[in-house]
Each structure stands twice: as structure tokens, then as C-alpha cells.
Design a protein around this motif. Structure first.
Motif, short mmCIF file in Angstrom:
data_model
loop_
_atom_site.label_atom_id
_atom_site.label_comp_id
_atom_site.label_asym_id
_atom_site.label_seq_id
_atom_site.Cartn_x
_atom_site.Cartn_y
_atom_site.Cartn_z
N PHE A 131 17.49 26.19 21.29
CA PHE A 131 17.58 27.57 20.83
C PHE A 131 17.51 28.47 22.06
O PHE A 131 16.92 28.09 23.07
N PHE A 132 18.10 29.64 21.97
CA PHE A 132 18.02 30.60 23.06
C PHE A 132 17.31 31.85 22.54
O PHE A 132 17.83 32.55 21.67
N ASP A 133 16.12 32.10 23.05
CA ASP A 133 15.34 33.29 22.69
C ASP A 133 15.79 34.41 23.62
O ASP A 133 15.29 34.56 24.74
N ARG A 134 16.77 35.18 23.17
CA ARG A 134 17.35 36.24 24.01
C ARG A 134 16.32 37.30 24.38
O ARG A 134 16.31 37.80 25.50
N LYS A 135 15.46 37.64 23.45
CA LYS A 135 14.47 38.69 23.69
C LYS A 135 13.57 38.34 24.89
O LYS A 135 13.22 39.21 25.68
N ARG A 136 13.22 37.08 25.03
CA ARG A 136 12.33 36.63 26.11
C ARG A 136 13.08 35.90 27.22
O ARG A 136 12.47 35.39 28.14
N ASN A 137 14.41 35.82 27.11
CA ASN A 137 15.26 35.15 28.09
C ASN A 137 14.75 33.72 28.36
O ASN A 137 14.53 33.32 29.50
N THR A 138 14.55 32.98 27.26
CA THR A 138 13.94 31.65 27.34
C THR A 138 14.74 30.65 26.52
O THR A 138 15.17 30.95 25.41
N ALA A 147 29.02 26.62 28.88
CA ALA A 147 29.78 26.99 27.69
C ALA A 147 28.89 27.88 26.83
O ALA A 147 27.69 28.01 27.09
N GLU A 148 29.48 28.46 25.80
CA GLU A 148 28.70 29.32 24.90
C GLU A 148 27.67 28.46 24.15
O GLU A 148 27.97 27.37 23.68
N LEU A 149 26.45 28.98 24.04
CA LEU A 149 25.38 28.26 23.35
C LEU A 149 25.36 28.63 21.88
O LEU A 149 25.54 29.79 21.52
#
Length: 151
Positions: A116-123, A91-93
Motif C-alpha cells: 500500500f502507498f500511504d500518500r499522506k505520510r509518503n510511506t 511503474a504505477e502502484l
């Protein structure tokens, strides 16, 4: 009947929170009456991210109060989350979304894990902390999982 349907619908709208599975424990303080004080290790799978399991260790107060569920556990906890399979989002985070929560006193204190989703680092980043109705604790622990291809 209408009240029952309303309660059922309300429960379905509650956020999805994981349940912990006991992995092991060690005694830290012997108690003459009631269970010993101990450190427990539990595992839970992220309910919205397939392929992620988190391991949580925390102190559990023993004695008579602890055995009856009346003792307040300490705020310290440790967390380690790992990729255990291909990562798929179910599902959407949401940022800072609660993925695990457990009561650590009779009424006022809880320990929780948020993601948390660190989009910049894909982590994916997981934070464990304890809070109280009146005053929380700054003690916390964090772990991170880079999202990598599963082989």
C-alpha cells in the motif's frame, strides 16, 4: 503455434511478482525421517519499487510430507522491509497490489505480501498474510518504509 503465442502473451500480462532469495534457516524440530521443521528467512526486492528489499521469515514443515512438498505450512510469518538505495517507482502502484506470493500447501494455501502507498505520510506499507481457498487466517504482519532521500 497460435496457442503457444496466446500462452506467451498471457504470461506477459500476469502481474509482476517477486521471487524470494534464501538468506538462512534454523531448525526448530528434529525429524527422524525427512527434513527438520525450520524457520526460513528469505529476501525479495519489490518488483515495482527500486531501492526496497523485504525480508520474510516463516515456518516450514519438515518430515516426510514436508520433504515431498505435501505438508501444509503454518500461517504465521514476519516481515521487515527496508530502503536499500534510492527509491524509484518503475511503474504505477496499485493499492493492495501483490508483490510476493508463495505456495504453503500442496494446493489450497498461499502466503502473500501486498503493498500500500500511504500518500499522506509518503510511506510504503507492506502486509504479509496467508489465505486458503475456503478460509484464510487473520494472522498477519506489517512493516512500513518512509520514503526518504538516499545519501
Amino acid at each position: 503455434m497460435r496457442a503457444f503465442k496466446g500462452l506467451l502473451c498471457g504470461m506477459l500480462l500476469l502481474p509482476l511478482v517477486a521471487a524470494a532469495e534464501p538468506i538462512g534457516e534454523v531448525s526448530t524440530v528434529f525429524k527422524w525421517v525427512g527434513p527438520n521443521d525450520k524457520i526460513v528467512v528469505e529476501a525479495f526486492d519489490d518488483p515495482k519499487v527500486e531501492g526496497v528489499t523485504c525480508y520474510l521469515s516463516r515456518a516450514k514443515t519438515g518430515g516426510v510430507k514436508g520433504g515431498l512438498g505435501l505438508a501444509e505450512d503454518r500461517a504465521e510469518a514476519s516481515i521487515a522491509c527496508r530502503q536499500v538505495g534510492p527509491i524509484r517507482f518503475r511503474a504505477e502502484l496499485k493499492e493492495g497490489e501483490e508483490v510476493f506470493k508463495e505456495r504453503t500447501s500442496l494446493v489450497f494455501k498461499t502466503m502473500q505480501v501486498v503493498r500500500f502507498f500511504d500518500r499522506k505520510r509518503n510511506t510504503l506499507v507492506y502486509l504479509v498474510y496467508s489465505d486458503r481457498v475456503i478460509e484464510g487466517s487473520p494472522q498477519n504482519a506489517v512493516t512500513a518504509i518512509p520514503i526518504l532521500p538516499w545519501k
